[in-house]
Design an enzyme around this catalytic site. Structure first.
Site, PDB file in Angstrom:
ATOM      1  N   ASP A  39       0.860  -1.178   0.000  1.00  0.00           N
ATOM      2  CA  ASP A  39       0.000   0.000   0.000  1.00  0.00           C
ATOM      3  C   ASP A  39       0.899   1.231   0.000  1.00  0.00           C
ATOM      4  O   ASP A  39       2.003   1.202   0.560  1.00  0.00           O
ATOM      5  CB  ASP A  39      -0.890  -0.015   1.255  1.00  0.00           C
ATOM      6  CG  ASP A  39      -2.145   0.822   1.091  1.00  0.00           C
ATOM      7  OD1 ASP A  39      -3.248   0.245   1.046  1.00  0.00           O
ATOM      8  OD2 ASP A  39      -2.018   2.065   1.015  1.00  0.00           O
ATOM      9  N   ALA A 224     -24.674  -6.993  -9.969  1.00  0.00           N
ATOM     10  CA  ALA A 224     -24.975  -7.644  -8.685  1.00  0.00           C
ATOM     11  C   ALA A 224     -25.300  -6.589  -7.633  1.00  0.00           C
ATOM     12  O   ALA A 224     -26.315  -6.675  -6.922  1.00  0.00           O
ATOM     13  CB  ALA A 224     -23.786  -8.497  -8.235  1.00  0.00           C
ATOM     14  N   ASN A 225     -24.458  -5.563  -7.542  1.00  0.00           N
ATOM     15  CA  ASN A 225     -24.701  -4.533  -6.528  1.00  0.00           C
ATOM     16  C   ASN A 225     -25.946  -3.716  -6.844  1.00  0.00           C
ATOM     17  O   ASN A 225     -26.702  -3.341  -5.937  1.00  0.00           O
ATOM     18  CB  ASN A 225     -23.474  -3.627  -6.383  1.00  0.00           C
ATOM     19  CG  ASN A 225     -22.452  -4.237  -5.440  1.00  0.00           C
ATOM     20  OD1 ASN A 225     -22.774  -5.156  -4.687  1.00  0.00           O
ATOM     21  ND2 ASN A 225     -21.236  -3.751  -5.474  1.00  0.00           N
ATOM     22  N   ALA A 226     -26.185  -3.461  -8.118  1.00  0.00           N
ATOM     23  CA  ALA A 226     -27.384  -2.693  -8.494  1.00  0.00           C
ATOM     24  C   ALA A 226     -28.651  -3.476  -8.126  1.00  0.00           C
ATOM     25  O   ALA A 226     -29.614  -2.916  -7.587  1.00  0.00           O
ATOM     26  CB  ALA A 226     -27.363  -2.381  -9.989  1.00  0.00           C
ATOM     27  N   CYS A 277     -20.121   0.673  -1.805  1.00  0.00           N
ATOM     28  CA  CYS A 277     -20.343   0.077  -3.132  1.00  0.00           C
ATOM     29  C   CYS A 277     -21.665   0.424  -3.795  1.00  0.00           C
ATOM     30  O   CYS A 277     -21.697   0.781  -4.966  1.00  0.00           O
ATOM     31  CB  CYS A 277     -20.229  -1.435  -3.015  1.00  0.00           C
ATOM     32  SG  CYS A 277     -18.535  -1.939  -2.734  1.00  0.00           S
ATOM     33  N   LYS A 340     -23.679  -0.331   8.578  1.00  0.00           N
ATOM     34  CA  LYS A 340     -24.375  -1.559   8.976  1.00  0.00           C
ATOM     35  C   LYS A 340     -23.659  -2.098  10.204  1.00  0.00           C
ATOM     36  O   LYS A 340     -22.602  -1.576  10.574  1.00  0.00           O
ATOM     37  CB  LYS A 340     -24.396  -2.589   7.839  1.00  0.00           C
ATOM     38  CG  LYS A 340     -22.993  -3.038   7.431  1.00  0.00           C
ATOM     39  CD  LYS A 340     -23.003  -3.872   6.188  1.00  0.00           C
ATOM     40  CE  LYS A 340     -23.030  -5.352   6.488  1.00  0.00           C
ATOM     41  NZ  LYS A 340     -22.674  -6.184   5.312  1.00  0.00           N
TER      42      LYS A 340
HETATM   43  C1  UDX Z   1     -12.697  -1.919  -2.522  1.00  0.00           C
HETATM   44  C2  UDX Z   1     -12.615  -2.095  -4.018  1.00  0.00           C
HETATM   45  O1  UDX Z   1     -11.294  -2.281  -4.389  1.00  0.00           O
HETATM   46  C3  UDX Z   1     -13.303  -0.959  -4.656  1.00  0.00           C
HETATM   47  O2  UDX Z   1     -13.251  -1.026  -6.035  1.00  0.00           O
HETATM   48  C4  UDX Z   1     -14.703  -1.068  -4.216  1.00  0.00           C
HETATM   49  O3  UDX Z   1     -15.526  -0.254  -4.910  1.00  0.00           O
HETATM   50  C5  UDX Z   1     -14.758  -0.777  -2.749  1.00  0.00           C
HETATM   51  O4  UDX Z   1     -14.025  -1.751  -2.124  1.00  0.00           O
HETATM   52  P1  UDX Z   1     -11.644  -0.901  -0.540  1.00  0.00           P
HETATM   53  O5  UDX Z   1     -10.740  -2.053  -0.251  1.00  0.00           O
HETATM   54  O6  UDX Z   1     -12.910  -0.795   0.226  1.00  0.00           O
HETATM   55  O7  UDX Z   1     -11.952  -0.911  -2.079  1.00  0.00           O
HETATM   56  O8  UDX Z   1     -10.901   0.481  -0.523  1.00  0.00           O
HETATM   57  P2  UDX Z   1     -10.057   1.091   0.644  1.00  0.00           P
HETATM   58  O9  UDX Z   1     -10.399   0.447   1.933  1.00  0.00           O
HETATM   59  O10 UDX Z   1     -10.160   2.554   0.450  1.00  0.00           O
HETATM   60  O11 UDX Z   1      -8.573   0.594   0.301  1.00  0.00           O
HETATM   61  C6  UDX Z   1      -7.843   0.968  -0.799  1.00  0.00           C
HETATM   62  C7  UDX Z   1      -6.369   1.019  -0.417  1.00  0.00           C
HETATM   63  O12 UDX Z   1      -5.618   1.234  -1.608  1.00  0.00           O
HETATM   64  C8  UDX Z   1      -6.025   2.146   0.559  1.00  0.00           C
HETATM   65  O13 UDX Z   1      -5.392   1.620   1.696  1.00  0.00           O
HETATM   66  C9  UDX Z   1      -5.080   3.046  -0.258  1.00  0.00           C
HETATM   67  O14 UDX Z   1      -4.059   3.616   0.527  1.00  0.00           O
HETATM   68  C10 UDX Z   1      -4.527   2.080  -1.285  1.00  0.00           C
HETATM   69  N1  UDX Z   1      -4.032   2.696  -2.513  1.00  0.00           N
HETATM   70  C11 UDX Z   1      -4.795   3.591  -3.182  1.00  0.00           C
HETATM   71  C12 UDX Z   1      -2.784   2.335  -2.996  1.00  0.00           C
HETATM   72  O15 UDX Z   1      -2.077   1.543  -2.383  1.00  0.00           O
HETATM   73  N2  UDX Z   1      -2.360   2.884  -4.182  1.00  0.00           N
HETATM   74  C13 UDX Z   1      -3.087   3.804  -4.877  1.00  0.00           C
HETATM   75  O16 UDX Z   1      -2.647   4.279  -5.923  1.00  0.00           O
HETATM   76  C14 UDX Z   1      -4.346   4.156  -4.344  1.00  0.00           C
HETATM   77  C1  UDX Z   2     -22.288  -5.039  -0.736  1.00  0.00           C
HETATM   78  C2  UDX Z   2     -22.615  -6.373  -1.395  1.00  0.00           C
HETATM   79  O1  UDX Z   2     -23.527  -7.109  -0.581  1.00  0.00           O
HETATM   80  C3  UDX Z   2     -21.348  -7.170  -1.617  1.00  0.00           C
HETATM   81  O2  UDX Z   2     -21.626  -8.365  -2.320  1.00  0.00           O
HETATM   82  C4  UDX Z   2     -20.376  -6.331  -2.416  1.00  0.00           C
HETATM   83  O3  UDX Z   2     -19.159  -7.021  -2.596  1.00  0.00           O
HETATM   84  C5  UDX Z   2     -20.131  -5.007  -1.742  1.00  0.00           C
HETATM   85  O4  UDX Z   2     -21.363  -4.322  -1.520  1.00  0.00           O
HETATM   86  P1  UDX Z   2     -21.723  -4.239   1.732  1.00  0.00           P
HETATM   87  O5  UDX Z   2     -21.879  -2.859   1.180  1.00  0.00           O
HETATM   88  O6  UDX Z   2     -20.529  -4.550   2.548  1.00  0.00           O
HETATM   89  O7  UDX Z   2     -21.763  -5.302   0.549  1.00  0.00           O
HETATM   90  O8  UDX Z   2     -22.985  -4.561   2.667  1.00  0.00           O
HETATM   91  P2  UDX Z   2     -24.474  -5.104   2.443  1.00  0.00           P
HETATM   92  O9  UDX Z   2     -24.712  -6.154   3.426  1.00  0.00           O
HETATM   93  O10 UDX Z   2     -24.742  -5.442   1.034  1.00  0.00           O
HETATM   94  O11 UDX Z   2     -25.349  -3.846   2.881  1.00  0.00           O
HETATM   95  C6  UDX Z   2     -25.370  -2.651   2.126  1.00  0.00           C
HETATM   96  C7  UDX Z   2     -26.345  -1.686   2.743  1.00  0.00           C
HETATM   97  O12 UDX Z   2     -27.686  -2.109   2.539  1.00  0.00           O
HETATM   98  C8  UDX Z   2     -26.188  -1.508   4.256  1.00  0.00           C
HETATM   99  O13 UDX Z   2     -26.331  -0.158   4.604  1.00  0.00           O
HETATM  100  C9  UDX Z   2     -27.309  -2.342   4.813  1.00  0.00           C
HETATM  101  O14 UDX Z   2     -27.713  -1.922   6.084  1.00  0.00           O
HETATM  102  C10 UDX Z   2     -28.386  -2.124   3.769  1.00  0.00           C
HETATM  103  N1  UDX Z   2     -29.375  -3.203   3.734  1.00  0.00           N
HETATM  104  C11 UDX Z   2     -29.006  -4.459   3.367  1.00  0.00           C
HETATM  105  C12 UDX Z   2     -30.696  -2.933   4.061  1.00  0.00           C
HETATM  106  O15 UDX Z   2     -31.042  -1.792   4.389  1.00  0.00           O
HETATM  107  N2  UDX Z   2     -31.614  -3.945   4.014  1.00  0.00           N
HETATM  108  C13 UDX Z   2     -31.274  -5.207   3.641  1.00  0.00           C
HETATM  109  O16 UDX Z   2     -32.172  -6.080   3.615  1.00  0.00           O
HETATM  110  C14 UDX Z   2     -29.934  -5.474   3.330  1.00  0.00           C
END
Ligand code: UDX
Ligand code: UDX
Length: 472
Positions: A39, A224-226, A277, A340
């Site tokens: 990182d 999937a997320n949508a 996401c 959450k």
């Molecule tokens: C993930 C997925 O990778 C992202 O596409 C998705 O939409 C959200 O979840 P996430 O792991 O949650 O991202 O991101 P974050 O916790 O912000 O971690 C990213 C890390 O990458 C940070 O620690 C940051 O310092 C690092 N980073 C960023 C690098 O090492 N190099 C870079 O150029 C930019």
């Molecule tokens: C989501 C997807 O589930 C995961 O597959 C993807 O990789 C990343 O995005 P995450 O954002 O970590 O994961 O949490 P998720 O459990 O999906 O909840 C997302 C949000 O929806 C939260 O704020 C949660 O509280 C809310 N939620 C979820 C509801 O309000 N009702 C539900 O029934 C389920």
């Protein structure tokens, strides 16, 4: 094991919510593979190497400690780690653009491109590059072009989106519903797919490993997320109607969820979805549809976001209306700030939006969350809502962080549950009621508290999508 004895070396760029836990599980399940997470943030790497990891996930600390220093390493030696790796995962963040073309919708893949440039610069042989970050469809094209133009070596780019949910990351990674791997349908692409399949095959059964072409894999993550977010918005759209008609949204969720075509999961009504996401990926999908001239498709998905915004706003407005149309200088206890339960992550949390509306009314907010620090909360306000002491004078006075529910509820006019932490289902609500102003209001944005018991104690209860107290 000495470095030569590993059968494969993996480098992961990005030690965040996705990179850290994913690599910990790969290391734990594949003792013959050397896994190094790098990182650019020295602080982040130091935290991963400490006894206090930078993110909270149940079971993660133990998992990391069981493999750290054996075949899992966290390092800031970016160049050397990439150079020795056979596979490089790109797991850096791709936030929604805040300026320029596609502002507010498109994902910024700047970090992904930077990673590709870095890989090209320091590689002394060809490698497999794995997109773990969620990216707009056809990003692999850009990565390939960057690599090709800047390096003489052969690279294969795979898409391997992550479906883990926060709070259950370790479990989701250990027992994934499926692993998706997309790659070019050429001999070289298929060979690379097979190499990555073999890594996951160490603990995931073959039928659960789905392979596709690159573009299907990239787009599947957004879809999937949508679709998941759409379910939450769909059930949330019914809550307002339930509150008008005395129907109960949880009973409806049970009744419709019993139909296997609908299914029972992801039908929990809430104050609105949050997380890093859902919002970002739908906006990205909307942007992609628009950029291909598919306005109707873009509008359709954008409505999921609009419904979520409506839900958050509706909750805050209901609070104000119920409390005699004014919350100015009233203390309100906010239970939970994370997006959450079982995570300390606050990105896009509905709590921030509701609190912003209450701050605009000059309410005094006493916040308790078992995993969120004040510093993190303030960063979220600044990053997502541009709420700082400068933009919102008095902010530091209006937000008071507390160490317990009791402290938050003392002298408050209302309690508002924002996160479904287990402890909110079984607090000593009588004790809380006794130390609150009267009438004591209770707003449940997650439907986790024992409403009947609360009413017996004397609370006036408002719960999402539930028959309302007739008192107001
Ligand atoms: C993930 C997925 O990778 C992202 O596409 C998705 O939409 C959200 O979840 P996430 O792991 O949650 O991202 O991101 P974050 O916790 O912000 O971690 C990213 C890390 O990458 C940070 O620690 C940051 O310092 C690092 N980073 C960023 C690098 O090492 N190099 C870079 O150029 C930019
Ligand atoms: C989501 C997807 O589930 C995961 O597959 C993807 O990789 C990343 O995005 P995450 O954002 O970590 O994961 O949490 P998720 O459990 O999906 O909840 C997302 C949000 O929806 C939260 O704020 C949660 O509280 C809310 N939620 C979820 C509801 O309000 N009702 C539900 O029934 C389920």
């Amino acid at each position: 094991m000495s470095s030569e004895q590993y059968s494969l070396k993996i480098c992961c760029m990005g030690a965040g919510y996705v990179g850290g836990p994913t690599m910990a599980v790969i290391a734990a399940k594949c003792p013959h593979i050397k896994v190094t997470v790098v990182d650019i943030s020295v602080k982040q790497i130091a935290a991963w190497n400490s006894s206090s990891l930078p993110i909270y996930e149940p079971g993660l600390q133990e998992l990391v400690e069981s493999v750290r220093g054996k075949n899992l390493f966290f390092s800031t030696e970016v160049d050397a780690t990439i150079a020795e790796a056979d596979i490089v995962f790109v797991s850096v963040n791709t936030p929604t653009k805040t300026a320029g073309i596609g502002k507010g919708f498109a994902s910024n893949i700047k970090n992904v491109e930077l990673c590709a440039r870095k890989i090209a610069e320091v590689s002394t042989a060809g490698k497999i590059i794995v997109e773990k970050s969620t990216v707009p469809v056809r990003t692999a094209d850009s990565i390939k072009r960057v690599l090709k133009s800047a390096s003489p070596y052969e690279f294969q780019v795979l898409s391997n989106p992550e479906f883990l949910a926060e709070g259950t990351a370790v479990n989701d990674l250990l027992f994934p519903s499926r692993v998706l791997i997309g790659g070019e349908q050429t001999p070289g692409g298929l060979k690379a797919i097979d190499t990555l399949v073999q890594v996951y095959a160490n603990w995931v059964a073959a039928p659960q490993i789905i392979t596709t072409n690159l573009w299907s894999s990239e787009l599947s993550k957004l879809v999937a997320n949508a679709m998941l977010a759409q379910r939450v918005s769909s059930i949330n759209s019914i809550t307002a109607l339930c509150e008008r008609t005395d129907a109960d949204v949880d009973e409806i969720a049970r009744a419709i969820g019993a139909d296997p075509r609908i299914g029972s999961k992801f039908l929990k009504a809430s104050v609105g979805y949050g997380g890093s996401c859902f919002q970002k990926d739908i906006l990205n999908l909307v942007y992609i549809c628009e950029s291909f001239g598919l306005k109707e498709c873009a509008d359709y998905w954008n409505q999921v976001v609009l419904m979520n915004e409506y839900q958050k706003k509706r909750f805050a407005m209901n609070m104000v209306k119920t409390m005699f149309n004014t919350v100015t200088s009233k203390k309100i206890a906010i239970f939970g700030f994370a997006f959450k339960k079982d995570t300390g992550d606050t990105r896009e949390t509905a709590a921030a939006f509701v609190m912003k509306d209450l701050l605009d009314e000059q309410a005094i907010l006493h916040v308790y969350d078992p995993q969120v620090t004040r510093e993190q909360m303030m960063l979220e306000f600044q990053y997502t809502l541009n709420v700082t002491e400068e933009t919102t004078p008095g902010l530091n006075r209006l937000i008071i962080t507390c160490d317990s529910v009791l402290e938050a509820a003392r002298g408050a006019h209302a309690i508002a549950v924002m996160t479904e932490w287990d402890e909110f289902t079984s607090c000593d609500y009588k004790a809380l009621y006794d130390i609150m102003e009267k009438p004591a209001f209770f707003f449940d944005g997650r439907n986790v508290a024992p409403h009947a018991q609360l009413r017996e104690i004397g609370f006036e209860v408002y719960a999402i999508g539930k028959p309302q107290d007739k008192l107001f």
